[in-house]
Motif scaffolding. Structure first.
Motif, short mmCIF file in Angstrom:
data_model
loop_
_atom_site.label_atom_id
_atom_site.label_comp_id
_atom_site.label_asym_id
_atom_site.label_seq_id
_atom_site.Cartn_x
_atom_site.Cartn_y
_atom_site.Cartn_z
N SER A 2 42.72 44.20 28.91
CA SER A 2 41.89 44.48 27.75
C SER A 2 42.68 44.97 26.55
O SER A 2 42.17 45.00 25.44
CB SER A 2 40.82 45.51 28.12
N THR A 7 42.06 39.22 22.70
CA THR A 7 40.94 39.02 23.62
C THR A 7 39.69 39.78 23.20
O THR A 7 38.67 39.70 23.87
CB THR A 7 41.32 39.47 25.04
N TYR A 10 35.75 38.89 23.82
CA TYR A 10 35.56 37.96 24.94
C TYR A 10 35.18 38.70 26.22
O TYR A 10 34.34 38.23 26.99
CB TYR A 10 36.82 37.13 25.17
N ALA A 11 35.80 39.84 26.46
CA ALA A 11 35.56 40.57 27.70
C ALA A 11 34.11 41.03 27.81
O ALA A 11 33.56 41.15 28.90
CB ALA A 11 36.50 41.77 27.79
N THR A 73 42.00 37.66 29.85
CA THR A 73 40.71 38.34 29.96
C THR A 73 40.18 38.21 31.38
O THR A 73 39.88 37.11 31.84
CB THR A 73 39.69 37.74 28.97
N ASN A 95 49.90 36.91 28.82
CA ASN A 95 49.41 36.71 27.46
C ASN A 95 50.55 36.45 26.48
O ASN A 95 51.69 36.85 26.70
CB ASN A 95 48.60 37.92 27.00
#
Length: 206
Positions: A2, A7, A10-11, A73, A95
């Motif tokens: 996170s 990201t 999106y989470a 994610t 990532n």
């Protein structure tokens, strides 16, 4: 993961994004450029960076290719693992811009996919990411990027990046431009959004 800025947004809603991504086929999304992909006459090694729920990774794995799917994610990655449990996909929590795990594996690839990913990187990250990605390509390998243009949602870490910047950055890192096109439309029907494609190749072996 996170803590990855790109990201953000999106989470919190993985189910919504999973539904959106899986509603469109790999063939439709990549139609303008898939003939450049080295997947038609051989089994290729492929890195899908920012794989989301694995729509593209699954299509390529079904065709027999060797696919590593990077998705930072957790919710998206878990959805992908469930949706495409029958496909031989190697899921990796990693990532951009550094792709530490991928780089540490010393793998090289015939094809890198960055589908709706580059827009999440800052200028400094884009410089690093281009260098890292270029170094992951096998001789003659192909790198494909789709670039989102239009209003940026307030809850997302996203940038509208000029195509010319991406093209020049790739060339500066020794990549050859195979294709550039702009498409007035969006596969999800959002009128305010359009996409462009940039495809590079690495120098073939001597």
């Amino acid at each position: 993961m996170s803590s990855v800025p790109g990201t953000r947004g999106y989470a919190q809603k993985p189910e919504k994004f999973a539904k959106d991504y899986e509603s469109v086929t790999f063939e439709k999304v990549h139609k303008p450029v898939r003939h450049y992909y080295p997947i038609h006459n051989k089994l290729a090694s492929i890195l899908d960076i920012g794989a989301g729920t694995g729509r593209d990774a699954a299509a390529l794995a079904r065709a027999g290719h060797f696919v590593d799917a990077v998705e930072p994610t957790a919710g998206m990655r878990e959805h992908g693992q469930q949706l495409h449990a029958n496909e031989q996909i190697n899921w990796i929590d990693d990532n951009l811009p550094h792709l530490h795990k991928i780089v540490a594996s010393h793998k090289k690839y015939d094809l890198l996919l960055l589908t709706a990913v580059w827009m999440h990187l800052t200028p400094e990250e884009r410089e690093t990411a281009m260098r890292v990605c270029k170094n992951l390509l096998l001789p003659g390998g192909v790198m494909s990027l789709s670039l989102r243009h239009g209003p940026v949602p307030a809850d997302r870490h996203m940038f509208d990046i000029p195509d010319e910047e991406v093209i020049e950055l790739g060339k500066a890192h020794g990549l050859h431009l195979l294709h550039h096109s702009v498409h007035k439309g969006d596969t999800l029907g959002r009128n305010e959004i359009h996409w462009s494609y940039v495809v590079f190749s690495a120098a073939p072996s001597a």
